[in-house]
Design a protein around this motif. Structure first.
Motif, PDB file in Angstrom:
ATOM      1  N   GLN A  45      35.090  39.165  40.120  1.00  0.00           N
ATOM      2  CA  GLN A  45      35.601  40.498  40.456  1.00  0.00           C
ATOM      3  C   GLN A  45      35.184  41.566  39.464  1.00  0.00           C
ATOM      4  O   GLN A  45      35.010  42.733  39.839  1.00  0.00           O
ATOM      5  N   GLY A  85      39.524  42.831  47.429  1.00  0.00           N
ATOM      6  CA  GLY A  85      40.623  42.583  46.486  1.00  0.00           C
ATOM      7  C   GLY A  85      41.814  41.919  47.138  1.00  0.00           C
ATOM      8  O   GLY A  85      42.566  41.177  46.475  1.00  0.00           O
ATOM      9  N   TRP A 145      41.456  37.157  43.287  1.00  0.00           N
ATOM     10  CA  TRP A 145      41.135  38.529  42.899  1.00  0.00           C
ATOM     11  C   TRP A 145      42.404  39.371  42.918  1.00  0.00           C
ATOM     12  O   TRP A 145      43.328  39.142  43.714  1.00  0.00           O
ATOM     13  N   ASP A 146      42.432  40.385  42.048  1.00  0.00           N
ATOM     14  CA  ASP A 146      43.564  41.304  41.984  1.00  0.00           C
ATOM     15  C   ASP A 146      43.347  42.466  42.955  1.00  0.00           C
ATOM     16  O   ASP A 146      42.240  42.707  43.451  1.00  0.00           O
ATOM     17  N   ARG A 147      44.433  43.200  43.216  1.00  0.00           N
ATOM     18  CA  ARG A 147      44.307  44.404  44.035  1.00  0.00           C
ATOM     19  C   ARG A 147      43.344  45.392  43.367  1.00  0.00           C
ATOM     20  O   ARG A 147      43.342  45.541  42.148  1.00  0.00           O
ATOM     21  N   SER A 148      42.545  46.091  44.179  1.00  0.00           N
ATOM     22  CA  SER A 148      41.499  46.979  43.640  1.00  0.00           C
ATOM     23  C   SER A 148      41.706  48.427  44.065  1.00  0.00           C
ATOM     24  O   SER A 148      40.745  49.189  44.230  1.00  0.00           O
TER      25      SER A 148
END
Length: 373
Positions: A106, A143, A149-152
Motif C-alpha cells: 500500500q 483501501g 490495507w488501511d482506509r485511503s
C-alpha cells in the motif's frame, strides 16, 4: 526564463537566480517518496525490497524529467505537449507506480498523487479531471477491498487537492503565455507599422528631391558646352538640393528629433486623412531656401494641428514658395481662435529668421502663413 512552483507547476517570470534554482525547489516535493523508499530499504534483504527502492527512484527520476520537459515547453510558450507524448508520459508513470504497489504494498500508492499532478499538467482540464477522479476512486476502493490495507481517504483527498492546485497554477500559466504572445504580436505590429511609416516618409522626403536632382543634372550636362554660366548655376543648385536632401534623411534616421519640411508634409497628409479632411499639399519642397526649411516645417505642423483640432474643415491646403508658406482651411474659422503657445512660439521662430506670421479670416475658413520679404 521560468521558475517553478514546488508542486511541480512551472511559472513564467523574469530571469532571476530563483528561476535558475527552480528544479531544486520542485525536487523538494519528492520528499513524500521517501516513505516507499524506506520501506524498500527495511526489506533490502528481499528481491521485493530492492525492486521497490529501484522503482521508487525510477519513478521520482521520471517525474522530474517530465517536470523539466514541461518547464522547457513553458519557456517556449507551449501550453500543452502533443497527445501522443502525454499518453507515453502517463503510461510510464502509471506503470512504475503499479510496480511500486506490487513490490512494496500500500505504501506504493503514494505515487498516485504524482500521477494525478502529472495528469493535470499534461491534459486539458476535462480529460485530466476525469482521470484524477478515477485515480482518487481507485485509491479509496483498493483501501477498502484489499486485505490488510488501511482506509485511503486521506490519500484520495491529497490526490484531488494537489490536482486542483496544479490546475490553478496551470490556468495562471496559460494566461501569462497568452499575455506574452499578445505582447509579442503587438510589438511585431508596432515594428511593422513603424517600418511602413518610415518607408513612406523616406519616400516622400527623397522622391521629389531625387527627381529634381536628376532633371537638373541632365540639364547641366546639356548646358555644359552651350551655356557654361547657366550650367554652373544649375550645378550649384544641385549641390544645395543634395545637401538639403541629405540633411532631411539624417534627421529622419535619427528618429524625427528635428523637424524636416518633407517629413512634416508626410505626417500632415497622414493626420489629415485620419481626420477625414481632404489634404491638398505640395509635391516638392526643393525651392525653399535651406535657412527657411525648418521654420516652414514648424508652420505646417502648427497650421495643420489647428485645422484638425478646431476648424471642422473639409479641406486643408498647404502652399509653399521660396519666400513663404500658407496653411488654409474651409472650416468655421475656429483654427484662428486658439490661444495656446503654438502661435506665440511660431512668431518667435519667424522673427529670428526675419519672417512674419500672418493670420487671416476667410469666407469660409482661416489662413496661417509665414512670409519673409
Amino acid at each position: 526564463m521560468t521558475s517553478v512552483n514546488p508542486m511541480s507547476g512551472p511559472v513564467l517570470q523574469q530571469e532571476q537566480p530563483l528561476g535558475r534554482r527552480g528544479p531544486w525547489f520542485a525536487a523538494i516535493w519528492l520528499f513524500f517518496l521517501l516513505d516507499p523508499f524506506l520501506v524498500g530499504w527495511h526489506h533490502r534483504g528481499t528481491v521485493a525490497g530492492v525492486l521497490g527502492m529501484l522503482l521508487t527512484v525510477a519513478f521520482g527520476a521520471t517525474y522530474m524529467w517530465l517536470w523539466l520537459q514541461l518547464r522547457a515547453d513553458r519557456a517556449r510558450l507551449r501550453d500543452e505537449p502533443p497527445v501522443a507524448s502525454s499518453l507515453l508520459w502517463l503510461a510510464g508513470l502509471v506503470t512504475l507506480g503499479l510496480l511500486m504497489v506490487v513490490a512494496l504494498g500500500q505504501v506504493g500508492t503514494t505515487a498516485a498523487v504524482y500521477v494525478a499532478v502529472a495528469t493535470m499538467m499534461l491534459f486539458p482540464f476535462v480529460v485530466g479531471a476525469a482521470i484524477v477522479v478515477g485515480i482518487a476512486a481507485l485509491v479509496v476502493v483498493t483501501g477498502e477491498l484489499v486485505p490488510g490495507w488501511d482506509r485511503s481517504i486521506g490519500l484520495a483527498f491529497s490526490v484531488c487537492a494537489a490536482s486542483l492546485a496544479i490546475f490553478g497554477i496551470r490556468s495562471m500559466l496559460r494566461r501569462n503565455i497568452d499575455l506574452i504572445r499578445a505582447h509579442e504580436e503587438n510589438a511585431e505590429l508596432l515594428v511593422e507599422n513603424e517600418r511602413t511609416r518610415f518607408a513612406r516618409d523616406l519616400h516622400d522626403i527623397l522622391g521629389h528631391s531625387l527627381t529634381v536632382i536628376t532633371v537638373k543634372a541632365e540639364l547641366a550636362g546639356r548646358l555644359m558646352d552651350a551655356d557654361p554660366a547657366r550650367a554652373k548655376a544649375e550645378i550649384a543648385d544641385l549641390e544645395r538640393l543634395s545637401r538639403d536632401a541629405l540633411a532631411d534623411v539624417r534627421r529622419a534616421v535619427e528618429g524625427y528629433r528635428d523637424l524636416t519640411l518633407p517629413g512634416e508634409l508626410a505626417r500632415a497628409r497622414a493626420a489629415l486623412e485620419a481626420a477625414e479632411i481632404q489634404a491638398v499639399l505640395p509635391n516638392t519642397t526643393e525651392e525653399v531656401p535651406t535657412d527657411l526649411r525648418e521654420l516652414f516645417a514648424w508652420t505646417v505642423r502648427e497650421g495643420v494641428t489647428n485645422v484638425i483640432r478646431h476648424s471642422h474643415a473639409r479641406t486643408c491646403r498647404v502652399v509653399i514658395s521660396p519666400t513663404g508658406v500658407e496653411v488654409t482651411d474651409d472650416g468655421d474659422g475656429a483654427a484662428g481662435e486658439t490661444t495656446g503657445s503654438g502661435l506665440r512660439g511660431l512668431r518667435e521662430r519667424a522673427a529670428a529668421a526675419g519672417a512674419t506670421v500672418v493670420t487671416r479670416s476667410l469666407s469660409p475658413g482661416f489662413s496661417l502663413s509665414v512670409v519673409r520679404a
